[in-house]
Design an enzyme around this catalytic site. Structure first.
Site, PDB file in Angstrom:
ATOM      1  CG  ASP A 112      -1.672   1.239   1.444  1.00  0.00           C
ATOM      2  OD1 ASP A 112      -2.355   1.669   0.492  1.00  0.00           O
ATOM      3  OD2 ASP A 112      -1.587   1.812   2.539  1.00  0.00           O
ATOM      4  CG  ASP A 117      -2.010   7.647   0.693  1.00  0.00           C
ATOM      5  OD1 ASP A 117      -1.611   8.798   0.944  1.00  0.00           O
ATOM      6  OD2 ASP A 117      -2.401   7.287  -0.429  1.00  0.00           O
TER       7      ASP A 117
END
Length: 227
Positions: free
Chosen positions: A12, A14
């Site tokens: 991922d 963020d």
């Protein structure tokens, strides 16, 4: 300590590679304030790990006469406004990505952000050229917690999902990684450890993950706890 063999790693963005959560929380709070909509930490936290447009579609009843698209554009416009916190790398993120690349492990990013946003953050981290695949919000029909993005990354990397490790900081992302059939390392940078309980391992940050010969990952943290 846990030792995890892997043929690919999927991150991922963020909150996992770049600590954008303080900035994102300010942006969403300003959006609610601008429309006079009451909010609390739980409501702001509902955006974590998910495509902003999808969350806004669920909240449109709070914004009469507005569309999710225009609300999203308004929130994004706050990104460069005065007083918005700057993004900083998650501790250990750049070092881990570079170590994996040096070990010959194929790498991908699966993010709920738009492509231009993802490309900018990865360039700021100095790891864009190390990523073989970048799957963004516009590349999938359904965002996290649906596994579509992680399945697409595994497919394009040519690695079975069960032989990949996914790194996530939010419950929606952890659910997506697990639904894809990957081993999940939760990164407790933005959420309490309990919120990441579905992950196979949970670490405080990526300094707690090391690359070993194999290649394999040594995780200094047990499932559902931080050591």
């Amino acid at each position: 300590m846990g030792l995890i063999g892997l043929r690919a790693a999927v991150f991922d963005l963020d909150g996992t590679l770049m600590d954008t959560e303080p900035r994102n929380r300010v942006m969403w709070a300003r959006l609610f304030d601008a429309h006079g909509v009451p909010f609390d930490d739980e409501l702001i936290g509902s955006f974590a790990g998910r495509r902003g447009i999808e969350v806004l579609e669920e909240l449109l009843h709070l914004f009469p006469g507005r569309t999710a698209e225009e609300l999203f554009e308004q929130a994004v416009a706050y990104e460069t406004a005065p007083g918005v916190p700057a993004d900083v790398p998650v501790p250990g993120a750049v070092e881990l990505v570079r170590s994996l690349a040096d070990a010959g492990v194929p790498l991908a990013v699966v993010t709920s952000g738009q492509r231009s946003y993802a490309e900018r953050l990865l360039a700021a981290l100095g790891v864009r050229e190390l990523m073989d695949i970048v799957v963004t919000a516009g590349d999938v029909l359904t965002g996290k917690p649906h596994p579509e993005g992680y399945l697409a990354a595994a497919r394009d990397l040519g690695v079975p999902p069960g032989e990949a490790v996914g790194f996530e900081d939010a419950p929606a992302g952890v659910a997506a990684v697990k639904a894809a059939g990957m081993t999940c390392v939760g990164v407790a940078t933005t959420q309490p450890v309990a919120a990441l309980a579905a992950a196979d391992h949970v670490v405080a940050d990526l300094k707690e993950v090391n690359v070993e010969p194999g290649p394999a990952l040594r995780v200094r943290g047990g499932a559902r706890e931080i050591l």
